[in-house]
Scaffold this motif. Structure first.
Motif, short mmCIF file in Angstrom:
data_model
loop_
_atom_site.label_atom_id
_atom_site.label_comp_id
_atom_site.label_asym_id
_atom_site.label_seq_id
_atom_site.Cartn_x
_atom_site.Cartn_y
_atom_site.Cartn_z
N ILE A 14 0.86 -1.18 0.00
CA ILE A 14 0.00 0.00 0.00
C ILE A 14 0.90 1.23 0.00
O ILE A 14 1.65 1.47 0.94
N HIS A 15 0.82 1.98 -1.10
CA HIS A 15 1.56 3.23 -1.22
C HIS A 15 0.61 4.34 -0.76
O HIS A 15 -0.57 4.34 -1.14
N ARG A 16 1.11 5.26 0.02
CA ARG A 16 0.25 6.31 0.57
C ARG A 16 0.97 7.65 0.48
O ARG A 16 2.17 7.74 0.73
N VAL A 17 0.21 8.68 0.12
CA VAL A 17 0.75 10.03 0.07
C VAL A 17 -0.25 10.95 0.77
O VAL A 17 -1.46 10.71 0.74
N LYS A 18 0.28 11.97 1.44
CA LYS A 18 -0.56 12.94 2.13
C LYS A 18 -0.12 14.34 1.71
O LYS A 18 1.08 14.63 1.65
N ASN A 19 -1.07 15.19 1.42
CA ASN A 19 -0.77 16.57 1.05
C ASN A 19 -0.56 17.39 2.32
O ASN A 19 -1.50 17.65 3.07
N LEU A 20 0.67 17.81 2.54
CA LEU A 20 1.00 18.63 3.70
C LEU A 20 1.10 20.11 3.36
O LEU A 20 1.41 20.92 4.22
N SER A 21 0.85 20.45 2.10
CA SER A 21 0.93 21.86 1.70
C SER A 21 -0.38 22.57 2.02
O SER A 21 -1.37 21.95 2.39
N VAL A 146 -5.10 12.10 -8.78
CA VAL A 146 -6.02 12.46 -7.69
C VAL A 146 -5.75 13.91 -7.32
O VAL A 146 -4.63 14.39 -7.45
N LEU A 147 -6.79 14.59 -6.89
CA LEU A 147 -6.65 15.95 -6.40
C LEU A 147 -6.77 15.90 -4.88
O LEU A 147 -7.81 15.52 -4.35
N LEU A 148 -5.69 16.25 -4.20
CA LEU A 148 -5.66 16.19 -2.74
C LEU A 148 -5.69 17.60 -2.17
O LEU A 148 -4.82 18.41 -2.48
N LYS A 149 -6.69 17.85 -1.34
CA LYS A 149 -6.73 19.11 -0.61
C LYS A 149 -5.79 19.02 0.58
O LYS A 149 -5.30 17.94 0.92
N LYS A 150 -5.55 20.13 1.22
CA LYS A 150 -4.66 20.17 2.39
C LYS A 150 -5.08 19.09 3.40
O LYS A 150 -6.25 18.99 3.76
N GLY A 151 -4.11 18.27 3.78
CA GLY A 151 -4.36 17.24 4.79
C GLY A 151 -4.95 15.94 4.27
O GLY A 151 -5.04 14.97 5.01
N GLU A 152 -5.37 15.89 3.02
CA GLU A 152 -5.98 14.66 2.48
C GLU A 152 -4.90 13.66 2.07
O GLU A 152 -3.78 14.02 1.73
N GLU A 153 -5.29 12.35 2.09
CA GLU A 153 -4.41 11.26 1.72
C GLU A 153 -4.98 10.49 0.53
O GLU A 153 -6.19 10.50 0.31
N ALA A 154 -4.10 9.82 -0.18
CA ALA A 154 -4.50 8.90 -1.24
C ALA A 154 -3.70 7.62 -1.08
O ALA A 154 -2.53 7.65 -0.69
#
Length: 165
Positions: A14-21, A146-154
């Motif tokens: 499971i690869h996971r990314v989180k938008n911290l910007s 995917v479009l990630l808002k601040k704090g969202e993960e994919a």
């Protein structure tokens, strides 16, 4: 990265990314598996009888030659034999059919991942890429954008299987 054992020969990656910007970000998760030199990679392709519209999209990088002797393009697959030549090789495939396999030294590695044909992918809308140089082969699956808002993960999942052959 999270690894879950499914059984003695398979794991879920499971690869996971989180938008911290502070701003929304459009991204794709890119899962690279580096393979030892000397093997053969099998990329299965969908095939059909007839049809007047294209079935596959293949992208290539500027250093790639479609006439490269290490590549064998067939109706139902692309097969790449790793041999050092001093030349790099990279292609992307729109949506391959099924598992990507790499066989080396009597071991079969299979990489499985979901494909979403109606979604947008990077690099010319490809869900799979492969890179080859003298010392390795990369088997690269990609998630749709995917479009990630601040704090969202994919998350993006793969299944890896190993088998002695």
């Amino acid at each position: 990265l999270e690894i879950k054992f499914i059984n003695d020969s398979a794991v879920e990656i499971i690869h996971r990314v989180k938008n911290l910007s502070d701003t929304a970000r459009k991204c794709s998760l890119w899962a690279i598996s580096s393979m030892a030199p000397g093997g053969v990679e099998y990329i299965p392709l969908h095939h059909r009888d007839g049809g007047f519209d294209p079935l596959h999209c293949i992208t290539m990088w500027d250093y790639t030659s479609l006439g490269d002797k290490r590549a064998c393009y067939k109706r139902d697959s692309i097969n790449l034999t790793h041999t050092p030549t001093g030349q790099k090789y990279k292609i992307g495939v729109g949506h391959p059919a099924g598992d990507i396999s790499y066989i080396n030294k009597g071991v079969l590695f299979k990489k499985s991942f979901n494909i979403y044909p109606k979604k947008e992918y990077p690099d010319g809308n490809v869900s799979f890429e492969t890179f080859m140089c003298d010392h390795m082969v990369e088997i690269e699956s990609l998630s749709p954008y995917v479009l990630l808002k601040k704090g969202e993960e994919a998350d993006y999942k793969e299944i890896w299987k190993l088998e002695n052959i």
